[in-house]
Design a protein around this motif. Structure first.
Motif, PDB file in Angstrom:
ATOM      1  N   GLN A  14     -13.510  -7.783  -6.672  1.00 59.78           N
ATOM      2  CA  GLN A  14     -12.723  -6.624  -7.086  1.00 59.78           C
ATOM      3  C   GLN A  14     -11.893  -6.976  -8.319  1.00 59.78           C
ATOM      4  OE1 GLN A  14      -9.686  -5.752  -4.291  1.00 59.78           O
ATOM      5  NE2 GLN A  14      -9.212  -3.736  -5.154  1.00 59.78           N
ATOM      6  N   SER A  36      -1.939   4.004  -5.550  1.00 61.00           N
ATOM      7  CA  SER A  36      -1.758   2.967  -4.538  1.00 61.00           C
ATOM      8  C   SER A  36      -2.999   2.069  -4.518  1.00 61.00           C
ATOM      9  CB  SER A  36      -1.563   3.644  -3.180  1.00 61.00           C
ATOM     10  OG  SER A  36      -1.426   2.672  -2.201  1.00 61.00           O
ATOM     11  N   GLY A  37      -2.784   0.779  -4.513  1.00 57.26           N
ATOM     12  CA  GLY A  37      -3.907  -0.155  -4.578  1.00 57.26           C
ATOM     13  C   GLY A  37      -4.400  -0.367  -5.998  1.00 57.26           C
ATOM     14  N   LYS A  40      -0.356  -2.618  -9.173  1.00 60.44           N
ATOM     15  CA  LYS A  40       0.998  -2.685  -9.737  1.00 60.44           C
ATOM     16  C   LYS A  40       1.744  -3.917  -9.224  1.00 60.44           C
ATOM     17  CE  LYS A  40       2.033   1.341  -8.003  1.00 60.44           C
ATOM     18  NZ  LYS A  40       0.789   1.512  -7.263  1.00 60.44           N
ATOM     19  N   SER A  41       1.660  -4.144  -7.901  1.00 60.73           N
ATOM     20  CA  SER A  41       2.345  -5.322  -7.358  1.00 60.73           C
ATOM     21  C   SER A  41       1.735  -6.602  -7.909  1.00 60.73           C
ATOM     22  CB  SER A  41       2.260  -5.326  -5.833  1.00 60.73           C
ATOM     23  OG  SER A  41       2.863  -4.180  -5.305  1.00 60.73           O
ATOM     24  N   GLN A  85       8.050  -5.552  -2.623  1.00 61.68           N
ATOM     25  CA  GLN A  85       7.707  -4.309  -1.933  1.00 61.68           C
ATOM     26  C   GLN A  85       8.017  -4.435  -0.439  1.00 61.68           C
ATOM     27  OE1 GLN A  85       3.763  -3.017  -2.841  1.00 61.68           O
ATOM     28  NE2 GLN A  85       3.976  -1.118  -1.703  1.00 61.68           N
ATOM     29  N   HIS A 196       6.511   5.306  -6.923  1.00 60.62           N
ATOM     30  CA  HIS A 196       5.644   6.472  -6.719  1.00 60.62           C
ATOM     31  C   HIS A 196       6.472   7.750  -6.748  1.00 60.62           C
ATOM     32  CE1 HIS A 196       2.137   4.226  -5.632  1.00 60.62           C
ATOM     33  NE2 HIS A 196       2.751   3.605  -4.660  1.00 60.62           N
TER      34      HIS A 196
HETATM   35  N1  LIG Z   1      -3.870 -11.890  -2.421  1.00 62.93           N
HETATM   36  C1  LIG Z   1      -4.824 -10.950  -2.526  1.00 62.93           C
HETATM   37  N2  LIG Z   1      -6.082 -11.227  -2.144  1.00 62.93           N
HETATM   38  C2  LIG Z   1      -7.055 -10.305  -2.262  1.00 62.93           C
HETATM   39  N3  LIG Z   1      -6.890  -9.075  -2.756  1.00 62.93           N
HETATM   40  C3  LIG Z   1      -5.657  -8.732  -3.157  1.00 62.93           C
HETATM   41  C4  LIG Z   1      -4.558  -9.638  -3.062  1.00 62.93           C
HETATM   42  N4  LIG Z   1      -3.456  -9.036  -3.538  1.00 62.93           N
HETATM   43  C5  LIG Z   1      -3.850  -7.798  -3.899  1.00 62.93           C
HETATM   44  N5  LIG Z   1      -5.159  -7.596  -3.675  1.00 62.93           N
HETATM   45  C6  LIG Z   1      -5.923  -6.371  -3.993  1.00 62.93           C
HETATM   46  O1  LIG Z   1      -5.496  -5.927  -5.244  1.00 62.93           O
HETATM   47  C7  LIG Z   1      -5.396  -4.542  -5.252  1.00 62.93           C
HETATM   48  C8  LIG Z   1      -4.074  -4.120  -5.858  1.00 62.93           C
HETATM   49  O2  LIG Z   1      -3.046  -4.443  -4.960  1.00 62.93           O
HETATM   50  P1  LIG Z   1      -1.535  -4.106  -5.263  1.00 62.93           P
HETATM   51  O3  LIG Z   1      -0.755  -4.609  -4.115  1.00 62.93           O
HETATM   52  O4  LIG Z   1      -1.177  -4.615  -6.596  1.00 62.93           O
HETATM   53  O5  LIG Z   1      -1.530  -2.520  -5.295  1.00 62.93           O
HETATM   54  P2  LIG Z   1      -0.319  -1.585  -5.676  1.00 62.93           P
HETATM   55  O6  LIG Z   1      -0.659  -0.907  -6.943  1.00 62.93           O
HETATM   56  O7  LIG Z   1       0.958  -2.343  -5.646  1.00 62.93           O
HETATM   57  O8  LIG Z   1      -0.383  -0.544  -4.496  1.00 62.93           O
HETATM   58  P3  LIG Z   1       0.829   0.119  -3.693  1.00 62.93           P
HETATM   59  O9  LIG Z   1       1.360   1.180  -4.555  1.00 62.93           O
HETATM   60  O10 LIG Z   1       0.172   0.653  -2.473  1.00 62.93           O
HETATM   61  O11 LIG Z   1       1.809  -0.942  -3.417  1.00 62.93           O
HETATM   62  C9  LIG Z   1      -5.587  -4.052  -3.830  1.00 62.93           C
HETATM   63  O12 LIG Z   1      -6.817  -3.374  -3.763  1.00 62.93           O
HETATM   64  C10 LIG Z   1      -5.642  -5.282  -2.992  1.00 62.93           C
HETATM   65  O13 LIG Z   1      -6.695  -5.168  -2.089  1.00 62.93           O
END
Ligand SMILES: Nc1ncnc2c1ncn2[C@@H]1O[C@H](COP(=O)(O)OP(=O)(O)OP(=O)(O)O)[C@@H](O)[C@H]1O
Ligand SMILES: [Mg+2]
Lengths: 248, 259
Positions: A14, A36-37, A40-41, A85, A196
């Motif tokens: 991914q 979401s996903g 960003k984090s 978060q 969000h």
């Molecule tokens: N340590 C990890 N190992 C594998 N996949 C990861 C890891 N950290 C994040 N991901 C993948 O990276 C993608 C982005 O995750 P992230 O937490 O950054 O989303 P986000 O934008 O912060 O979402 P949200 O708004 O729900 O917090 C997700 O699809 C997650 O499955």
């Protein structure tokens, strides 16, 4: 002050970040929005050097932090504060010990000063008198606010907030937005806020960047984003889901 | 077809590499960073004081059964008064250090892996890093130092307890002559046996703490990852203790003979 160049990161098969370019000026407050996903984090964790990119650079005052080892990063991170978060409080320590963590390790603060500053910080996040509680005894929103107090108490130059207002009631959410604004204006702190919440985006953001499909898809002021004609942006800010056919 | 073995070998080598890097970082931290006395005392309390019961019980029953079994054999050849000497030599050099280390591995190694693993999966380790504290300095070093200090002391207690209970069983239950037994015991137990046990227990302490911390810091995701790490920490530490014990016995016997 912080410059991200062509940042890429994949987990398994991914591709989460696919060439992010972003510049953050000193003293500005930037809001990052995105699905979401959407990563960003993960992007925030790259900005503070918690995660190593597959390729690309994160320049902090001209220095590429992706090249530094953990010990060299510690010095850089002293300038940063981060609200996770999940709040990520140390569950074996009390609220007070959590918040005072950095001050207590620096050894140039008296116990009275630490007690006073912890009380002030708790006052700011609207949780006075919770010093002796353990994180497990707090609600999700309270934990988030303790996390916030922990991130701002040692007066970092840059603060990263990962969804500071999710899980809070509207009144507290508004007070947190105002707190972020106050910290940013008064202490000339650079703020990077992932959210969000469109209302909080309009309150705290001077500039908004939207992360979409692993890149910065659009940037602009909150007003520009709200009135954008771009289908992806406008659908996001108005909260309209893809019009797929419903199968059941 | 060769894919799987290659992958396994690569995985093992990568793991060993990460483990060595962690140990190097611990050494570097010990040399350059100040160790927090408060953290050390807290860990010493948990590892040393709280392990007493289990270690003393282990020592006592090992000493007792060893005494009884040795007596049954020696009695046939009328060597009753050598019983305590056998107990003492094997408790000091082999059984004391190994059994204590195995018990501590089960108790302390597992809890280290579980604790650090939980901190890892709940992002507390990341939080620590953003708060400008190195996880090795703050989490690993106090645990390693405390274990290396505590295991020899626990071993000494366990050996003493073993010999004492062997004496009680031998003299009061099996009617061995106390005077001759004690004289023989002191004559055949060398300072080298004691030194060997001491050196071994230092090394075993290091093995327990580094394995537990390594498994915790590199644990997989979620509750499953933590559970897995905890089990592996105990299994790997126990195997490493038993295997290294054999080689340490050979090596230390040679080295100590030079004294
Ligand atoms: N340590 C990890 N190992 C594998 N996949 C990861 C890891 N950290 C994040 N991901 C993948 O990276 C993608 C982005 O995750 P992230 O937490 O950054 O989303 P986000 O934008 O912060 O979402 P949200 O708004 O729900 O917090 C997700 O699809 C997650 O499955
Ligand atoms: Mg997120």
């Amino acid at each position: 002050m912080i410059e991200v160049r062509q940042l890429r990161k994949r987990f398994g098969d991914q591709q989460v970040l696919d060439g992010v370019d972003l510049t953050i000026e000193q003293g500005e407050s930037l809001v990052i929005i995105g699905r979401s996903g959407g990563g960003k984090s993960v992007l925030l964790k790259h900005l503070v050097g918690l995660t190593h990119p597959d390729s690309g650079q994160v320049l902090v005052e001209g220095q590429d932090i992706a090249q530094l080892d953990e010990r060299e990063l510690l010095g850089v991170r002293r300038k940063f504060g981060m609200l996770f978060q999940s709040a990520a409080l140390f569950d074996s320590l009390t609220v007070e010990e959590n918040i005072a963590f950095v001050l207590a390790r620096e050894r140039n603060h008296t116990p009275e000063e630490i007690t006073r500053r912890v009380a002030e910080a708790l006052e700011m996040v609207d949780l006075p008198g919770t010093q002796k509680k353990k994180p497990a005894e707090l609600s999700g929103g309270m934990r988030k606010r303790v996390g916030l107090a922990r991130a701002i108490i040692y007066r970092p130059e840059v603060i990263f907030y990962d969804e500071p207002t999710t899980g809070l009631d509207p009144v507290v959410a508004d007070s947190i937005d105002k707190l972020i604004l106050r910290v940013c204006n008064r202490l000339r702190v650079t703020s990077i806020v992932v959210t969000h919440d469109m209302r909080s985006m309009q309150t705290v953001g001077r500039r908004v960047a939207m992360l979409h499909e692993g890149r910065i898809y659009a940037t602009g002021t909150p007003q520009e984003m709200m009135s954008s004609a771009d289908p992806v942006v406008s659908r996001f800010v108005r909260g309209i889901s893809d019009e797929k056919e419903h199968t059941f | 077809m060769l894919d799987l073995p290659v992958q396994i070998i690569r995985g093992v080598l990568a793991g060993l590499g990460r483990f060595s890097l962690m140990v190097m970082e611990v050494v570097r931290s010990l040399a350059t960073q100040r160790l927090s006395g408060r953290d050390l005392v807290a860990q010493m309390y948990f590892i040393g004081v709280k392990s007493q019961t289990v270690v003393l019980v282990t020592g006592a029953f090992t000493g007792m059964v060893l005494c009884a079994q040795t007596y049954f054999q020696f009695h046939k050849v009328k060597m009753d008064t050598a019983t305590l000497a056998v107990v003492s030599v094997s408790m000091c050099g082999e059984l004391g250090p190994v059994l204590t280390a195995l018990m501590v591995a089960g108790r302390v190694g597992a809890s280290m892996a579980a604790e650090l693993g939980t901190m890892k999966v709940t992002e507390q380790v990341d939080a620590l890093r953003t708060l400008a504290a190195h996880p090795i300095d703050y989490l690993v070093v106090p645990r390693v130092v405390a274990t290396v200090l505590a295991v020899p002391l626990l071993t000494a207690e366990s050996v003493a307890m073993g010999i004492l209970s062997a004496y009680l069983v031998g003299v009061h239950l099996l009617q061995i002559d106390p005077g001759y037994s004690v004289v023989n015991m002191l004559r055949f137990t060398d300072h080298r046996d004691v030194l060997m046990g001491f050196i071994k227990s230092l090394i075993f302490g290091g093995i327990i703490a580094t394995t537990g911390c390594y498994k915790g810091m590199h644990c997989g995701q979620g509750a499953e990852g933590v559970g897995h790490s905890t089990t592996e920490a105990v299994v790997y530490a126990s195997i490493a203790i038993l295997m290294s014990n054999f080689f340490l016995t050979l090596l230390l016997t040679r080295l100590l003979a030079l004294l």
